[in-house]
Design an enzyme around this catalytic site. Sequence first.
Site, PDB file in Angstrom:
ATOM      1  N   HIS A  12       0.850  -1.093   0.080  1.00 24.78           N
ATOM      2  CA  HIS A  12      -0.061  -0.029  -0.118  1.00 24.78           C
ATOM      3  C   HIS A  12       0.811   1.186  -0.066  1.00 24.78           C
ATOM      4  O   HIS A  12       1.680   1.730   0.966  1.00 24.78           O
ATOM      5  CB  HIS A  12      -1.064  -0.141   1.246  1.00 24.78           C
ATOM      6  N   ARG A  13       0.837   1.877  -1.018  1.00 25.38           N
ATOM      7  CA  ARG A  13       1.676   3.244  -1.170  1.00 25.38           C
ATOM      8  C   ARG A  13       3.149   2.922  -1.172  1.00 25.38           C
ATOM      9  O   ARG A  13       3.882   3.594  -0.713  1.00 25.38           O
ATOM     10  CB  ARG A  13       1.332   4.318  -0.379  1.00 25.38           C
ATOM     11  N   GLU A  39       0.560  -0.842  -4.905  1.00 28.88           N
ATOM     12  CA  GLU A  39      -0.518  -0.076  -5.148  1.00 28.88           C
ATOM     13  C   GLU A  39      -0.107   1.388  -4.898  1.00 28.88           C
ATOM     14  O   GLU A  39       0.627   1.587  -3.854  1.00 28.88           O
ATOM     15  CB  GLU A  39      -1.589  -0.513  -3.766  1.00 28.88           C
ATOM     16  N   ASP A  41      -1.294   5.842  -6.249  1.00 34.32           N
ATOM     17  CA  ASP A  41      -2.221   6.748  -6.273  1.00 34.32           C
ATOM     18  C   ASP A  41      -1.983   7.760  -7.517  1.00 34.32           C
ATOM     19  O   ASP A  41      -0.807   8.203  -7.230  1.00 34.32           O
ATOM     20  CB  ASP A  41      -2.546   7.667  -5.336  1.00 34.32           C
ATOM     21  N   HIS A  54      -1.053  10.396  -2.496  1.00 35.05           N
ATOM     22  CA  HIS A  54      -2.456   9.961  -1.887  1.00 35.05           C
ATOM     23  C   HIS A  54      -3.369  11.089  -1.877  1.00 35.05           C
ATOM     24  O   HIS A  54      -4.505  11.151  -2.466  1.00 35.05           O
ATOM     25  CB  HIS A  54      -2.368   8.994  -0.617  1.00 35.05           C
ATOM     26  N   GLU A 116      -4.252   3.562  -8.389  1.00 41.48           N
ATOM     27  CA  GLU A 116      -5.836   4.118  -8.197  1.00 41.48           C
ATOM     28  C   GLU A 116      -5.790   5.638  -8.782  1.00 41.48           C
ATOM     29  O   GLU A 116      -4.942   6.404  -8.418  1.00 41.48           O
ATOM     30  CB  GLU A 116      -5.894   4.079  -6.344  1.00 41.48           C
ATOM     31  N   LYS A 118      -7.533   8.901  -8.341  1.00 38.59           N
ATOM     32  CA  LYS A 118      -7.778   9.784  -7.128  1.00 38.59           C
ATOM     33  C   LYS A 118      -8.688  11.055  -7.836  1.00 38.59           C
ATOM     34  O   LYS A 118      -8.483  12.132  -7.648  1.00 38.59           O
ATOM     35  CB  LYS A 118      -6.738  10.357  -6.607  1.00 38.59           C
ATOM     36  N   ASP A 233       0.127  -2.033   4.587  1.00 36.69           N
ATOM     37  CA  ASP A 233       1.584  -1.054   4.672  1.00 36.69           C
ATOM     38  C   ASP A 233       2.655  -1.673   5.111  1.00 36.69           C
ATOM     39  O   ASP A 233       3.927  -0.992   4.964  1.00 36.69           O
ATOM     40  CB  ASP A 233       1.134  -0.137   5.738  1.00 36.69           C
TER      41      ASP A 233
END
Length: 251
Positions: A12-13, A39, A41, A54, A116, A118, A233
């Site tokens: 995640h990020r 992953e 954004d 993000h 993703e 945004k 994370d």
Amino acid sequence: MFKRQTTQVIAHRGSKGTRPENTLLAFQAALDAGADGIETDVQLSRDGQMVIMHDEKVDRTTNGSGLIKDLTLAQLKQLDAGSHFGREFAGTKMPTLDEVIQLLIADHFSGVFNLELKTNKIPYPGIEQQLATYFTQQPVPFRLVFSSFRAQSLVTLRKLYPQAEYAKLFKTAGRQAKQMERHQQVAGLHPDIRWVKAHRFWLPHMQLRPWTVNSPADMAYCFRRHFAGIITDYPARAVALREKIQGSERV
């Protein structure tokens, strides 16, 4: 005999728990940890450049302030995106989408890249076309998954770039997500892990990738049910726990 799927660990990020989120340092740490996926954004700067962050504002994760859409790429590149996490990361820069893609290609990454859009708060008109054009011109050797909380972004981009996979993000709006899956507008669902546990009697396991799965208990919950993936994370922690739970099943 049916072989149960191995749950993919998607960072995640990047390795957000151990590095400044959505930076090249975080993505490299996730790759080094053995993550199956990344992953991140994407948003647009004032001059229409695709950048990785993000929040719609730069305030939380940099030493700057203001909306990404009001700052040029040159202005964004002047910001320190690492000091908020730790002094040793001072001077870390906010990356562009292309810089992340080039890092993954150089690393011979062959897993899942979950991008993703945004667009749920700021629509960023034209971002879907930009992404379709970019990935048409820049073939990638990994699995490309687009996700968003905004259904229209997924519908629009899927028409422009049908060769990718699509997934609906949601916290509580499970009905809309299920309708999109039923109408084959998306192949996967990315729900909040809290929603998953509250709806444990209705779970389409094959393409379920909950977020943000950080506690060992939540990780174990997902691994024991063989979800398609988890978004976490802490990819290194998740990879180790997956081996204990799902690795022992490969006897």
